[in-house]
Design a protein around this motif. Sequence first.
Motif, mmCIF file in Angstrom:
data_model
loop_
_atom_site.group_PDB
_atom_site.id
_atom_site.type_symbol
_atom_site.label_atom_id
_atom_site.label_comp_id
_atom_site.label_asym_id
_atom_site.label_seq_id
_atom_site.Cartn_x
_atom_site.Cartn_y
_atom_site.Cartn_z
ATOM 1 N N GLN A 1 -8.505 -8.707 -9.093
ATOM 2 C CA GLN A 1 -9.331 -8.159 -9.919
ATOM 3 C C GLN A 1 -10.862 -8.729 -9.702
ATOM 4 O OE1 GLN A 1 -8.726 -8.232 -14.208
ATOM 5 N NE2 GLN A 1 -10.297 -6.621 -14.695
ATOM 6 N N SER A 2 -11.789 -8.029 -9.482
ATOM 7 C CA SER A 2 -13.187 -8.428 -9.199
ATOM 8 C C SER A 2 -13.423 -9.527 -7.957
ATOM 9 C CB SER A 2 -13.874 -9.216 -10.193
ATOM 10 O OG SER A 2 -13.783 -8.285 -11.645
ATOM 11 N N THR B 1 -5.530 1.810 2.577
ATOM 12 C CA THR B 1 -5.595 0.593 2.375
ATOM 13 C C THR B 1 -6.782 0.263 1.383
ATOM 14 O OG1 THR B 1 -4.367 0.101 4.609
ATOM 15 C CG2 THR B 1 -5.823 -1.755 3.312
ATOM 16 N N LEU B 2 -7.825 0.971 1.597
ATOM 17 C CA LEU B 2 -9.105 0.785 0.700
ATOM 18 C C LEU B 2 -8.920 1.311 -0.742
ATOM 19 C CD1 LEU B 2 -11.903 1.589 3.300
ATOM 20 C CD2 LEU B 2 -11.129 -0.657 2.630
ATOM 21 N N ASN B 3 -8.194 2.287 -0.717
ATOM 22 C CA ASN B 3 -7.898 3.129 -2.005
ATOM 23 C C ASN B 3 -7.308 1.924 -2.865
ATOM 24 O OD1 ASN B 3 -9.077 5.415 -1.283
ATOM 25 N ND2 ASN B 3 -7.183 6.489 -0.914
ATOM 26 N N THR B 4 -5.999 1.395 -2.177
ATOM 27 C CA THR B 4 -5.245 0.434 -3.117
ATOM 28 C C THR B 4 -6.000 -0.876 -3.496
ATOM 29 O OG1 THR B 4 -3.228 1.179 -1.837
ATOM 30 C CG2 THR B 4 -2.921 -0.928 -2.872
ATOM 31 N N LEU B 5 -6.647 -1.202 -2.625
ATOM 32 C CA LEU B 5 -7.612 -2.628 -2.802
ATOM 33 C C LEU B 5 -8.563 -2.202 -3.785
ATOM 34 C CD1 LEU B 5 -8.086 -4.024 0.797
ATOM 35 C CD2 LEU B 5 -6.472 -4.843 -1.084
ATOM 36 N N VAL C 1 0.823 -1.147 0.040
ATOM 37 C CA VAL C 1 0.128 -0.102 0.079
ATOM 38 C C VAL C 1 0.937 0.912 -0.061
ATOM 39 C CG1 VAL C 1 -1.702 1.177 1.355
ATOM 40 C CG2 VAL C 1 -1.922 -1.226 1.264
ATOM 41 N N PRO C 2 1.111 2.121 -1.173
ATOM 42 C CA PRO C 2 1.676 3.268 -1.164
ATOM 43 C C PRO C 2 1.227 4.083 -0.071
ATOM 44 C CG PRO C 2 0.712 2.861 -3.372
ATOM 45 C CD PRO C 2 0.257 1.816 -2.282
ATOM 46 N N GLY C 3 2.361 4.546 0.657
ATOM 47 C CA GLY C 3 2.166 5.290 1.990
ATOM 48 C C GLY C 3 2.088 4.292 3.318
ATOM 49 N N ARG D 1 -8.329 -0.004 -6.181
ATOM 50 C CA ARG D 1 -7.609 0.227 -7.618
ATOM 51 C C ARG D 1 -7.231 -1.364 -8.077
ATOM 52 N NH1 ARG D 1 -3.605 2.497 -5.698
ATOM 53 N NH2 ARG D 1 -2.157 0.892 -5.976
ATOM 54 N N LEU D 2 -6.864 -2.043 -7.192
ATOM 55 C CA LEU D 2 -6.636 -3.385 -7.615
ATOM 56 C C LEU D 2 -7.544 -4.364 -8.010
ATOM 57 C CD1 LEU D 2 -3.726 -4.432 -5.039
ATOM 58 C CD2 LEU D 2 -3.319 -3.966 -7.368
ATOM 59 N N ASN D 3 -8.521 -4.112 -7.396
ATOM 60 C CA ASN D 3 -9.939 -4.748 -7.761
ATOM 61 C C ASN D 3 -10.525 -4.263 -9.278
ATOM 62 O OD1 ASN D 3 -11.737 -6.904 -6.628
ATOM 63 N ND2 ASN D 3 -13.392 -5.103 -6.560
ATOM 64 N N GLN D 4 -10.311 -3.162 -9.569
ATOM 65 C CA GLN D 4 -10.842 -2.770 -10.660
ATOM 66 C C GLN D 4 -9.819 -2.771 -11.867
ATOM 67 O OE1 GLN D 4 -11.882 1.411 -10.042
ATOM 68 N NE2 GLN D 4 -13.473 0.752 -8.412
#
Length: 581
Positions: A332-333, A317-321, A221-223, A323-326
């Motif tokens: 992904q998904s 953490t939610l931002n990174t997940l 997670v960046p940051g 991005r990876l989910n999309q």
Amino acid sequence: MTTVRPWRRIGLAWALGLLGSLATALPGHTAENLIVTFGILQRSIPIADLEQFATTGELTPQLQIYRRQLQISDEQLAQIQEVLSTPVSLSPVAVAQFLYTEQGILLLEQIGRVVQTPVRQANVQALRGALILAAADPDRGFTLVNVLRTYPTEAMRIDLAEGLAIAQEINQAILQSEAAFAQVQAIAAAEAAANPIDADAVLQLVQSERQYGVDRIQVVVPGLPTPIQLYLPEVLPGQRRRPPSGFPLVVVSHGLGGTLNSYSYLGEYLASGGIAMAALEHPGSNNQQLYALLAGRSDAVVQDEEFLRRPRDVSLTLNTLSRLNQSPSPLQSQLDLDRVGIIGQSFGGYTALALAETSFDMAGLAAACPPSTLSFNPSLLLQCQATRLSDPGSSLADPRIKSVFVMNPVGSVLFGPTGYGQIEVPVMVVAGTADTVAPAFPEQIEPFTWLTTRDRYLLLINQGTHFSTIGDITQGDQPLTIPPEIIGLNPEQVWSYMQVLGLAYFKLTLEGDRRFQPALTPAFAAALGGEPYLLSLLATLTPEGIEGLPDAPELSPADSPELQPASPEAPLSPTVPADRP
């Protein structure tokens, strides 16, 4: 303790125990006498007499007089000897580091109301020095009697009136807490009896959801300096498939000194039941931060900004997940980020609540901080640190959080009734009756009554401690060694409760599966719990429901301990201890 007379018998023991509860004297003189005062009355006790009693259990003639005057029983005498002589394994560096932090200085200042120099002055430096020297003594070790001996003036004064006043405040808090526990347990027991369920069938339902394997995935997670640990449900041959929208996600925030592994037992269980869990590590308040403090590389338990960084760590953490989910990736998904929950324990409980649209009560903080006296609620020392922050308003909230599960959370003063009343998502609050860090009544039970959200649950664990739910607390690699009696017996039993109730709670609040509603009832909690950790669960409790809790008895000068000697003796000089009679 419901009458005045016990105060008269234990006043001196409590005043001594108050000093022994802390950890810090400057080189030079060492104390020879302990001066005990109550108003204009005072008596001098040679510390050598106390050392002899701590070592042998034998009382000198003078101590025999004081024992008769204070009406100390054999049992209380044995307790005093234990308080005086029991060694505590503490590093002098760790003691010194803590006592130079904001929280340590505040504790020393508060205890200075009771422990003073012969001229009735509080001396933070002297008290800190005595505690450090006692911790550094390789021969005598850190015992209360050694702290008395290393105090750097010719005598140490104990203001018994102040000590009894503080003890009375703490006793009142204890009585109120015990009454609140009894009320919650009685209401829950009555509701359980009135609304029985088939507890075995409910438990079987929860366990039947565990049809997935568990895939552990580290995600950068960046940051955040440490990758998070994602517990992702893994579809097994012939078992349930992944939901079309992906698996619901829960993020867990550890407490002060925790790690991303503190709740691996929850991650494994939730993921096997179809709920993904992301465990992150807060770099400013993890175990490495405590190591840095104790080793002298940090001058604070936590930095002020940690109150702001922690919720933002979760949002990162939610931002990174997301991005990876999309995007094309192994995730992904896989996740349904429209169904996100948060788990937090202690300081992590604060983090979870801050993310749930609550806000700081800056006026309440200013009124309550710093605490004016030693408190039954040590978590106030942490909460009050937030007074130096600007009001973050709603900037810490994350609208993606749809459900909150908090264990031993802190925030009573930090959020106040207004902040708790702003929460609109479902909330489960877990409290332990034996929690001495974030006591259940002021930090969980009373704040629970401030919640107005429709779906709210209070789970009270009888004999549960502040550490009962932490999965890695019993491991050897800890910044501070927590004695087993502080952790509590068999914490694995409490972990199993958190697994079953946590999975049922998130199935209900994130997936909307009403089949799991019976798992969040008083009857099921009562059936699930067992000795020594009996469970009481309520779905509603109002402020009026905890009104009228008992107060501690008042202590007046007429009820004071009789410190007069058996024969007339002139009052002591304010600077020179009296000779032994």
